[in-house]
Design an enzyme around this catalytic site. Structure first.
Site, short mmCIF file in Angstrom:
data_model
loop_
_atom_site.label_atom_id
_atom_site.label_comp_id
_atom_site.label_asym_id
_atom_site.label_seq_id
_atom_site.Cartn_x
_atom_site.Cartn_y
_atom_site.Cartn_z
N GLU A 18 -44.77 -43.87 34.77
CA GLU A 18 -43.35 -42.95 36.12
C GLU A 18 -42.40 -41.95 36.40
O GLU A 18 -41.96 -41.98 36.88
CB GLU A 18 -42.12 -44.08 34.56
CG GLU A 18 -42.09 -45.46 34.68
CD GLU A 18 -41.44 -45.54 35.54
OE1 GLU A 18 -41.52 -45.51 36.61
OE2 GLU A 18 -42.30 -47.52 35.92
N PRO A 73 -56.61 -40.34 35.62
CA PRO A 73 -56.65 -41.99 35.66
C PRO A 73 -57.03 -43.19 35.94
O PRO A 73 -57.19 -43.77 35.75
CB PRO A 73 -57.67 -41.57 33.80
CG PRO A 73 -57.01 -40.22 33.74
CD PRO A 73 -56.05 -39.72 34.36
N PRO A 129 4.01 -30.26 46.88
CA PRO A 129 4.61 -29.58 46.14
C PRO A 129 4.63 -28.40 45.33
O PRO A 129 5.35 -27.82 45.07
CB PRO A 129 5.33 -30.91 45.50
CG PRO A 129 3.76 -31.80 44.89
CD PRO A 129 3.98 -31.46 46.82
N ASP A 131 6.06 -21.50 54.80
CA ASP A 131 7.45 -21.39 53.40
C ASP A 131 7.39 -20.00 52.30
O ASP A 131 6.26 -19.97 51.61
CB ASP A 131 7.87 -21.92 53.35
CG ASP A 131 8.49 -22.46 55.03
OD1 ASP A 131 8.63 -22.03 55.68
OD2 ASP A 131 8.82 -24.15 54.94
N LYS A 133 13.11 -18.61 54.12
CA LYS A 133 13.98 -18.57 54.17
C LYS A 133 14.41 -18.70 52.91
O LYS A 133 13.57 -19.35 51.75
CB LYS A 133 13.74 -19.82 54.96
CG LYS A 133 14.46 -19.69 55.99
CD LYS A 133 14.99 -21.28 56.32
CE LYS A 133 14.05 -21.25 58.35
NZ LYS A 133 14.72 -22.44 58.58
N GLY A 149 6.50 -26.32 52.83
CA GLY A 149 6.30 -26.88 51.57
C GLY A 149 6.50 -28.54 51.06
O GLY A 149 7.52 -29.06 51.89
N GLY A 150 6.38 -28.92 50.58
CA GLY A 150 6.23 -31.17 50.68
C GLY A 150 5.81 -31.22 52.35
O GLY A 150 4.42 -31.01 52.45
N MET A 203 17.98 -29.31 48.27
CA MET A 203 18.67 -28.93 47.82
C MET A 203 20.52 -28.74 47.45
O MET A 203 21.13 -28.43 47.84
CB MET A 203 19.27 -27.97 49.23
CG MET A 203 17.80 -27.72 50.05
SD MET A 203 17.74 -27.55 51.63
CE MET A 203 17.12 -28.78 51.94
#
Ligand code: SAH
Length: 465
Positions: free
Chosen positions: A22, A43, A226, A249, A271, A302-303, A384
């Site tokens: 094997e 053999p 996130p 950002d 910002k 972002g996001g 926000m």
């Protein structure tokens, strides 16, 4: 590193293996993928080995290995699965100067065979110095699933075409051509018409890229999620991989910026809270200017770029300049925050709709349909919303909202410093003041964290696994 990975040229090289069971079969299946000249000493060889010998794929000697049998061999495998016999054959091979591998005996082996992902000519070798075969297998399975089975064929055809592609100027133009081939046109052609179609596609593609107007820049509006790099989409990662310019950002975390192509120019268009630090017009100008120069621009937000991200203004500016663009969505703060508190945004028999609100807009505090929001069971995700907490509370109570309505504020969602503040409409402004949140925070009106539904207002710094 105890073992140094190399790729050995196998054409015509002599490889000898002792063994017929094997372990020998497993090694031979790999070796037969190469162009080495293989000799087996056994053999009592397994029938497959006899078949390979009959087919002329290897030379078989039906006797045990003896001194002189490993002359000029580059590699030798001791695969008799018998410690004594393996030690005997290995000593013979070592004396003849072959590099020796003893199956399942790391300590006495001079080299080891890695786990292999075979997309020839693309070959991935995975080694763990024998420390964690389970890990090697898991990595292999992962890569097998990720790399399309046709990748090897694409690479082989592509390799033969490298010379032809040199008509394209070195650098971005040539890179774009190959990216287009491997990630778009090539796989498509392979799926529809097999190898012949791939060949034809390469020629068409080259013609197209040769005549592409110089400096056709493009802007990708990409959602960075996130903050956790693992919450980026694969498309976002690919866009970062090929970007010439990244305009990002303040919300985008350093871990994500790290993923941009090393040569990319990184520009912060930050910002903060109220009012932009860089005006929207200045950002629009940046996008247009770099794309006009022929850059692949990634506008990283972002996001999700489609949620409170001034996306429409930027698309309008780019489109007005006649430049190409597309949007790659991301995971918005509301999704990440609701995941953090183990709730869902909508729930049967509670709320069949959810509103995404902004606490303020360009004019100041933002007005909303307070009467509708004040009804029992309403859920809103307020972006926000920190500075407008008192305003929002006042408006909702004025319109009949229950002062005991749960409110949850998630700060730094999906980041290591994530915090959850569970409170009520009544207590929200005072609790927020006390919490002194400085990171981005999302306020859920009408949702409590699942585990704390009955607990009074509390704040927890959540440890993330
Ligand atoms: N496009 C972004 C939202 C931009 S507006 C998105 O889809 O998420 C900026 C506001 O998003 C922040 O003031 C804050 O309310 C929220 N926000 C962004 N990232 C956040 C995070 N990791 N955790 C909590 N709130 C976040």
């Amino acid at each position: 590193m105890e073992h140094f990975p190399i790729f050995l040229a196998m054409e015509g090289r002599r490889v000898v293996l002792s063994g017929g069971g094997e372990a020998a079969l497993a090694k031979l299946r790999l070796l037969l993928k190469t162009r080495a000249r293989i000799t087996v000493h056994a053999p009592r060889p397994a029938p497959e080995i006899a078949d390979w010998a009959a087919a002329g794929r290897l030379t078989l000697h039906r006797r045990a290995l003896a001194p002189g049998d490993t002359l000029c061999a580059a590699l030798f495998y001791a695969a008799d699965e018998d410690a004594q016999e393996d030690a005997r054959t290995a000593a013979i091979a070592r004396a003849d100067g072959a590099l020796v591998n003893i199956v399942d005996n790391l300590g006495d082996s001079q080299f080891i065979t890695p786990a292999i992902v075979d997309r020839d000519p693309v070959t991935v070798a995975i080694g763990t110095e024998g420390a964690a075969p389970v890990l090697a297998r898991a990595i292999k399975a992962d890569l097998e699933a990720r790399l399309p089975a046709t990748l090897g064929t694409l690479a082989r055809i592509g390799k033969a075409f490298r010379k032809a592609a040199e008509v394209l100027p070195f650098g971005r133009r040539r890179r774009d051509f190959w990216a287009d081939y491997y990630f778009a046109a090539g796989p498509r052609a392979m799926d529809s018409g097999g190898e012949d179609a791939v060949q034809a596609t390469l020629e068409d593609l080259l013609a197209r890229h040769r005549h592409a107007p110089d400096g056709a820049g493009h802007v990708a509006f990409v959602g960075a999620g996130p903050g956790d790099p693992e919450l980026l989409t694969l498309k976002a990662r690919k866009a970062l991989d090929t970007a010439d310019v990244v305009i990002f950002d303040r919300l985008v975390t350093p871990e994500i910026l790290e993923l941009a192509r090393r040569e990319a120019v990184m520009i912060e268009a930050g910002k903060q809270g109220y009012g932009p630090a860089m005006s929207q017009d200045a950002i629009n100008d940046l996008l247009v200017r770099h794309a006009r120069d022929g850059a692949q621009v990634v506008r990283l937000k972002g996001g999700d770029p489609t949620v409170f991200g001034r996306l429409d203004d930027e698309i309008a500016a780019v489109a007005a300049a006649g430049l190409g663009w597309h949007v790659v969505p991301g995971i918005t703060a509301a999704s990440a925050s609701v995941a953090a508190i183990g709730q869902s945004l909508t729930k049967r028999a509670r709320n069949s709709s959810v509103r995404l609100l902004t606490g303020h807009d360009m004019q100041g505090f933002a007005d909303h349909d307070w009467r509708a929001l004040a009804r029992p069971g309403e859920v809103a995700a307020i972006y926000m919303g920190k500075k407008s907490a008192r305003f929002i509370q006042g408006r909702l109570i004025m319109h009949g909202a229950d002062r005991a309505t749960p409110v949850t504020v998630v700060e730094n969602a999906a980041r290591p410093d994530q915090r959850v503040l569970a409170t009520t409409l009544e207590q929200m402004p005072a609790d927020l003041d006390r919490a002194e949140m400085t990171g981005p925070a999302l306020t859920f009106y009408g949702l409590a964290p699942r585990a704390a539904q009955t607990a009074p207002a509390h704040i927890t710094a959540q440890e993330r696994a």
